[in-house]
Write a protein that holds these residues in place. Structure first.
Motif, PDB file in Angstrom:
ATOM      1  N   LEU A 102       0.842  -1.199   0.000  1.00 53.30           N
ATOM      2  CA  LEU A 102       0.000   0.000   0.000  1.00 53.30           C
ATOM      3  C   LEU A 102       0.872   1.242   0.000  1.00 53.30           C
ATOM      4  O   LEU A 102       1.834   1.333   0.746  1.00 53.30           O
ATOM      5  N   GLN A 103       0.513   2.198  -0.864  1.00 52.35           N
ATOM      6  CA  GLN A 103       1.201   3.481  -0.853  1.00 52.35           C
ATOM      7  C   GLN A 103       0.184   4.611  -0.872  1.00 52.35           C
ATOM      8  O   GLN A 103      -0.039   5.264   0.124  1.00 52.35           O
ATOM      9  N   THR A 104      -0.501   4.797  -1.988  1.00 53.84           N
ATOM     10  CA  THR A 104      -1.468   5.891  -2.111  1.00 53.84           C
ATOM     11  C   THR A 104      -2.552   5.807  -1.048  1.00 53.84           C
ATOM     12  O   THR A 104      -2.954   6.829  -0.472  1.00 53.84           O
ATOM     13  N   ALA A 105      -3.046   4.602  -0.771  1.00 53.74           N
ATOM     14  CA  ALA A 105      -4.127   4.439   0.211  1.00 53.74           C
ATOM     15  C   ALA A 105      -3.721   4.922   1.593  1.00 53.74           C
ATOM     16  O   ALA A 105      -4.566   5.365   2.378  1.00 53.74           O
ATOM     17  N   THR A 106      -2.431   4.856   1.920  1.00 50.47           N
ATOM     18  CA  THR A 106      -1.994   5.249   3.264  1.00 50.47           C
ATOM     19  C   THR A 106      -2.031   6.757   3.469  1.00 50.47           C
ATOM     20  O   THR A 106      -1.915   7.224   4.599  1.00 50.47           O
ATOM     21  N   ALA A 107      -2.217   7.514   2.398  1.00 49.83           N
ATOM     22  CA  ALA A 107      -2.294   8.972   2.540  1.00 49.83           C
ATOM     23  C   ALA A 107      -3.576   9.378   3.257  1.00 49.83           C
ATOM     24  O   ALA A 107      -3.620  10.419   3.917  1.00 49.83           O
ATOM     25  N   ARG A 108      -4.603   8.569   3.132  1.00 45.56           N
ATOM     26  CA  ARG A 108      -5.892   8.953   3.699  1.00 45.56           C
ATOM     27  C   ARG A 108      -6.510   7.880   4.592  1.00 45.56           C
ATOM     28  O   ARG A 108      -7.532   8.104   5.230  1.00 45.56           O
ATOM     29  N   ASN A 109      -5.909   6.688   4.614  1.00 45.80           N
ATOM     30  CA  ASN A 109      -6.568   5.594   5.308  1.00 45.80           C
ATOM     31  C   ASN A 109      -5.563   4.626   5.919  1.00 45.80           C
ATOM     32  O   ASN A 109      -5.409   3.497   5.441  1.00 45.80           O
ATOM     33  N   LEU A 112      -6.621   1.017   6.903  1.00 45.93           N
ATOM     34  CA  LEU A 112      -6.620  -0.110   5.980  1.00 45.93           C
ATOM     35  C   LEU A 112      -5.448  -1.052   6.283  1.00 45.93           C
ATOM     36  O   LEU A 112      -5.583  -2.273   6.222  1.00 45.93           O
ATOM     37  N   ILE A 113      -4.295  -0.477   6.607  1.00 44.33           N
ATOM     38  CA  ILE A 113      -3.150  -1.295   7.006  1.00 44.33           C
ATOM     39  C   ILE A 113      -3.515  -2.131   8.231  1.00 44.33           C
ATOM     40  O   ILE A 113      -3.262  -3.334   8.281  1.00 44.33           O
ATOM     41  N   THR A 114      -4.111  -1.481   9.210  1.00 44.87           N
ATOM     42  CA  THR A 114      -4.471  -2.166  10.452  1.00 44.87           C
ATOM     43  C   THR A 114      -5.455  -3.301  10.201  1.00 44.87           C
ATOM     44  O   THR A 114      -5.312  -4.404  10.742  1.00 44.87           O
ATOM     45  N   ARG A 115      -6.452  -3.052   9.367  1.00 50.53           N
ATOM     46  CA  ARG A 115      -7.476  -4.070   9.096  1.00 50.53           C
ATOM     47  C   ARG A 115      -6.866  -5.284   8.387  1.00 50.53           C
ATOM     48  O   ARG A 115      -7.183  -6.425   8.719  1.00 50.53           O
ATOM     49  N   ILE A 116      -6.004  -5.029   7.415  1.00 47.80           N
ATOM     50  CA  ILE A 116      -5.373  -6.146   6.703  1.00 47.80           C
ATOM     51  C   ILE A 116      -4.452  -6.914   7.639  1.00 47.80           C
ATOM     52  O   ILE A 116      -4.445  -8.158   7.654  1.00 47.80           O
ATOM     53  N   ALA A 117      -3.671  -6.186   8.427  1.00 44.87           N
ATOM     54  CA  ALA A 117      -2.742  -6.830   9.348  1.00 44.87           C
ATOM     55  C   ALA A 117      -3.476  -7.649  10.410  1.00 44.87           C
ATOM     56  O   ALA A 117      -3.034  -8.733  10.791  1.00 44.87           O
ATOM     57  N   THR A 118      -4.599  -7.131  10.886  1.00 46.59           N
ATOM     58  CA  THR A 118      -5.375  -7.839  11.909  1.00 46.59           C
ATOM     59  C   THR A 118      -5.944  -9.139  11.353  1.00 46.59           C
ATOM     60  O   THR A 118      -5.937 -10.172  12.023  1.00 46.59           O
ATOM     61  N   LYS A 119      -6.420  -9.103  10.113  1.00 43.36           N
ATOM     62  CA  LYS A 119      -7.080 -10.281   9.536  1.00 43.36           C
ATOM     63  C   LYS A 119      -6.092 -11.298   8.971  1.00 43.36           C
ATOM     64  O   LYS A 119      -6.294 -12.516   9.086  1.00 43.36           O
ATOM     65  N   VAL A 160       3.047   4.300   9.437  1.00 37.71           N
ATOM     66  CA  VAL A 160       2.606   3.088   8.728  1.00 37.71           C
ATOM     67  C   VAL A 160       3.028   1.831   9.493  1.00 37.71           C
ATOM     68  O   VAL A 160       2.291   0.842   9.524  1.00 37.71           O
ATOM     69  N   VAL A 161       4.193   1.893  10.119  1.00 39.27           N
ATOM     70  CA  VAL A 161       4.636   0.756  10.928  1.00 39.27           C
ATOM     71  C   VAL A 161       3.763   0.633  12.174  1.00 39.27           C
ATOM     72  O   VAL A 161       3.342  -0.463  12.556  1.00 39.27           O
ATOM     73  N   GLY A 162       3.452   1.761  12.786  1.00 39.43           N
ATOM     74  CA  GLY A 162       2.583   1.757  13.956  1.00 39.43           C
ATOM     75  C   GLY A 162       1.191   1.242  13.642  1.00 39.43           C
ATOM     76  O   GLY A 162       0.524   0.647  14.497  1.00 39.43           O
ATOM     77  N   ALA A 163       0.747   1.452  12.387  1.00 40.59           N
ATOM     78  CA  ALA A 163      -0.576   0.992  11.985  1.00 40.59           C
ATOM     79  C   ALA A 163      -0.606  -0.512  11.749  1.00 40.59           C
ATOM     80  O   ALA A 163      -1.688  -1.110  11.668  1.00 40.59           O
ATOM     81  N   GLY A 164       0.567  -1.136  11.606  1.00 41.12           N
ATOM     82  CA  GLY A 164       0.592  -2.589  11.473  1.00 41.12           C
ATOM     83  C   GLY A 164       1.364  -3.140  10.301  1.00 41.12           C
ATOM     84  O   GLY A 164       1.412  -4.359  10.113  1.00 41.12           O
ATOM     85  N   ALA A 165       1.983  -2.285   9.484  1.00 42.55           N
ATOM     86  CA  ALA A 165       2.768  -2.792   8.357  1.00 42.55           C
ATOM     87  C   ALA A 165       3.933  -3.633   8.875  1.00 42.55           C
ATOM     88  O   ALA A 165       4.686  -3.201   9.743  1.00 42.55           O
ATOM     89  N   GLY A 166       4.079  -4.834   8.322  1.00 40.22           N
ATOM     90  CA  GLY A 166       5.137  -5.723   8.783  1.00 40.22           C
ATOM     91  C   GLY A 166       6.432  -5.555   8.034  1.00 40.22           C
ATOM     92  O   GLY A 166       7.450  -6.188   8.373  1.00 40.22           O
ATOM     93  N   GLU A 167       6.420  -4.691   7.017  1.00 40.07           N
ATOM     94  CA  GLU A 167       7.602  -4.465   6.198  1.00 40.07           C
ATOM     95  C   GLU A 167       7.435  -3.137   5.471  1.00 40.07           C
ATOM     96  O   GLU A 167       6.314  -2.710   5.199  1.00 40.07           O
TER      97      GLU A 167
END
Length: 253
Positions: A102-109, A112-119, A160-167
């Motif tokens: 994810l790149q563009t989506a992280t500008a406003r959301n 989304l990172i958190t939801r994907i990482a959680t699931k 982005v890392v705090g939101a849950g990105a693993g890399e």
């Protein structure tokens, strides 16, 4: 397995494989399926695949095309481009994609990172952070879909890392496609800011550049032009160093 991953990067535009220079002037270099077949033969461990126009054109990923790539690809691959909902991510995982970027989506959301990482787990979501060097005012965060820049690139990296990105894939925009060496200072700053794996992208033109990126703190090194072009006239030749060569490179650090 190598101590540090060395990852080919494929850029897609209108279904074709292209290579850019500093995020502009895309040059058609062939069929992505042919490139994947060659990388299969070379026993590459991992692949990055980015659709460079999907977010700019505000369209979803081309799932049909991605399904063809996934069916041909014998290695894990990460896909980025046009992902704006968790449903997009779910469908991509169902097609065989191992990670979504994810790149563009992280500008406003960032959620989304958190939801994907959680699931699906943090290892399944990668944040792509593009950074452009501005002479006189340092590094700036660059949004490839709009061309907009912001000063707080380090803050975004941490968010982005705090939101849950693993890399994180850290792309040095000014080095993209130049094969003139990596930005070791940028890699060093970023690697000291985060604790998740950092993939350095941009500028690799030799095996020594890979070593420099690793010594600067990269967990992995990605490259496009280095694996696509050959010689001073940049003839198209899809290639990848022998495993033994990369293994010696890692051992000699």
């Amino acid at each position: 397995m190598l101590r540090h991953r060395v990852i080919p990067t494929l850029l897609l535009r209108n279904g074709g494989l292209v290579k850019t220079t500093r995020f502009s002037s895309p040059r058609y270099v062939g069929d992505p399926l042919n490139a994947i077949r060659i990388f299969n033969e070379k026993e590459v461990d991992e692949l990055l695949v980015f659709d460079i126009t999907a977010s700019r054109e505000r369209r979803a990923p081309n799932f049909e095309a991605i399904q063809e790539l996934a069916a041909e690809c014998f290695m894990p691959f990460c896909y980025g481009g046009g992902i704006s909902t968790i449903e997009h991510a779910e469908r991509l995982f169902a097609l065989g994609v191992e990670k979504v970027s994810l790149q563009t989506a992280t500008a406003r959301n960032l959620e989304l990172i958190t939801r994907i990482a959680t699931k699906f787990g943090s290892q399944a979501v990668v944040a792509a952070v593009d950074v452009k060097k501005s002479w006189g005012s340092g590094y700036k965060l660059y949004w490839s879909a709009s061309g907009r820049t912001e000063r707080d690139w380090q803050g975004h990296l941490r968010r982005v890392v705090g939101a849950g990105a693993g890399e994180v894939v850290l792309n040095a925009v000014d080095r993209d496609g130049t094969m003139q060496g990596v930005d070791a200072d940028l890699i060093r700053i970023a690697s000291n800011d985060i604790e998740v794996p950092l993939v350095a992208l941009g500028g690799v033109g030799s095996l020594d550049d890979i070593r420099v990126a690793i010594e600067a703190g990269a967990s992995a090194v990605a490259a496009g032009a280095f694996f696509v072009y050959h010689g001073k006239h940049r003839a198209v030749l899809i290639t990848y160093p022998p495993y033994a060569t990369l293994e010696r490179l890692m051992q000699n650090r």
